[in-house]
Design an enzyme around this catalytic site. Structure first.
Site: not given
Length: 347
Positions: A106, A157
């Site tokens: 992606d 994250k």
């Protein structure tokens, strides 16, 4: 050289573009993202690609086949259930007995894979990870490294207080095959959260290849729109726009009426027809086989293949296909019901 493309994601955040298509087949300037990446890797000397698929795998295999029409060998391995990045890599273990590349499908980027391979060899690394710099790394995996460009820690994250670096994992790796022994079999496992930290604990050399080349993960509709705008404005490269100062691309067998106005930058695909007194652009993509009637205005928009737009219509800041119309803005993306989209278009 072989490359493993991780192409099994569902593309949930990219809906409605992925309602009927797997994310790797979402078009970038009329060609599937995966096709553009495969052709780019072919230029870097990759001669065989293994596609790791899961969601709507049959559509990917039907489009690419054995790769012959693209001049590259393509093989497939399909997960019955998603195994995570590490599990998908382990599942493809049988294809690799020498140095190979792993690529998250992606991504759209200009990172130089040949240079990365050279760097990997120079560093005598077991794994090399490409990293890129972003303003806000909180949604990504942050990598800290030493002055010799070897990884020291990984944080997925991170909270704002945890951010110690703006260099994030770019989703491109070079592996030596023995590393596959460190990934557990038939388990859902994250290569980023579990395996990379494990490799550091065991003393493997994990090199960090820094690149400031263009990089974008196409995970949301906003990013899908931005990649098109970045291509049109030449922030990133595309073969069709490689000519110097070229700001308008018109595909083969496309007919544009003498009274139509094309305002750069614009990309118009093959076998399209633009009617009299219509205005296309700026910042607009018209897909292959589209029919744009008389006195239409299409600005700052992406129109999918084979759309037929009637006379006297105006579209601004939209993504339009036969299944949906997405109204775009900087802060919000609104999906308009299909029937509303059909009021102004003939399908």
């Amino acid at each position: 050289m072989k490359a493993l493309f991780l192409a099994g994601g569902m593309g949930t955040r990219l809906k409605p573009l992925t309602d009927n298509l797997p994310k790797p087949l979402v078009p970038i300037m009329t060609k599937p993202l995966l096709e553009r990446n495969i052709l780019k890797f072919k230029e870097y000397g990759v001669d065989e690609i293994i596609l790791s698929t899961c969601y709507k795998a049959d559509k990917i295999e039907k489009y690419f086949g054995d790769g012959a029409k693209f001049g590259i060998k393509i093989q497939y391995i399909c997960e019955d259930v998603p195994l995570g990045t590490g599990g998908a890599i382990k599942y493809a273990e049988g294809f690799f007995n020498e140095t190979f590349i792993i690529f998250n499908a992606d991504i759209f980027c200009d990172i130089n894979i040949s240079d990365m391979i050279k760097f990997h060899k120079e560093k005598s690394a077991a794994v090399t990870i490409a990293v890129t710099q972003v303003e806000d790394p909180s949604a990504y995996g942050v990598i800290e490294y030493d002055e010799n460009l070897y990884a020291e820690s990984f944080t997925e994250k991170p909270e704002p207080s945890e951010i110690k670096s703006n260099y994030i994992n770019a989703g491109i790796y070079i592996f030596e095959p023995n590393i596959l022994n460190e990934i557990p079999e038939s388990e859902v496992v994250s290569i980023e959260r579990k395996i990379f930290p494990l490799l550091l604990e065991k003393g493997y050399k994990v090199a960090v290849y820094r690149s400031d080349a263009y990089w974008m993960d196409i995970g949301t509709v906003e990013k899908y729109n931005k990649i098109h705008q970045d291509i049109l404005n030449r922030t990133c490269s595309l073969p069709e726009f490689n000519e110097e100062n070229k700001e308008i691309f018109i595909g083969e067998n496309t007919i544009i009426h003498a009274t139509a106005k094309i305002i750069a930058p614009v990309y118009i695909g093959e076998n399209a027809k633009i009617g009299a007194y219509s205005t296309i652009g700026p910042n607009t993509v018209i897909g292959n086989g589209c029919r744009v009637g008389i006195s239409n205005v299409i600005i700052d928009s992406i129109v999918s293949d084979k759309m037929s737009i009637q006379n006297n219509s105006t579209f601004s800041s939209i993504i339009l296909s036969s299944d949906y119309m997405v109204c775009k803005s900087v802060t919000n993306t609104k999906v308009v019901e299909t029937e509303l989209a059909k009021k102004n278009i003939a399908l």
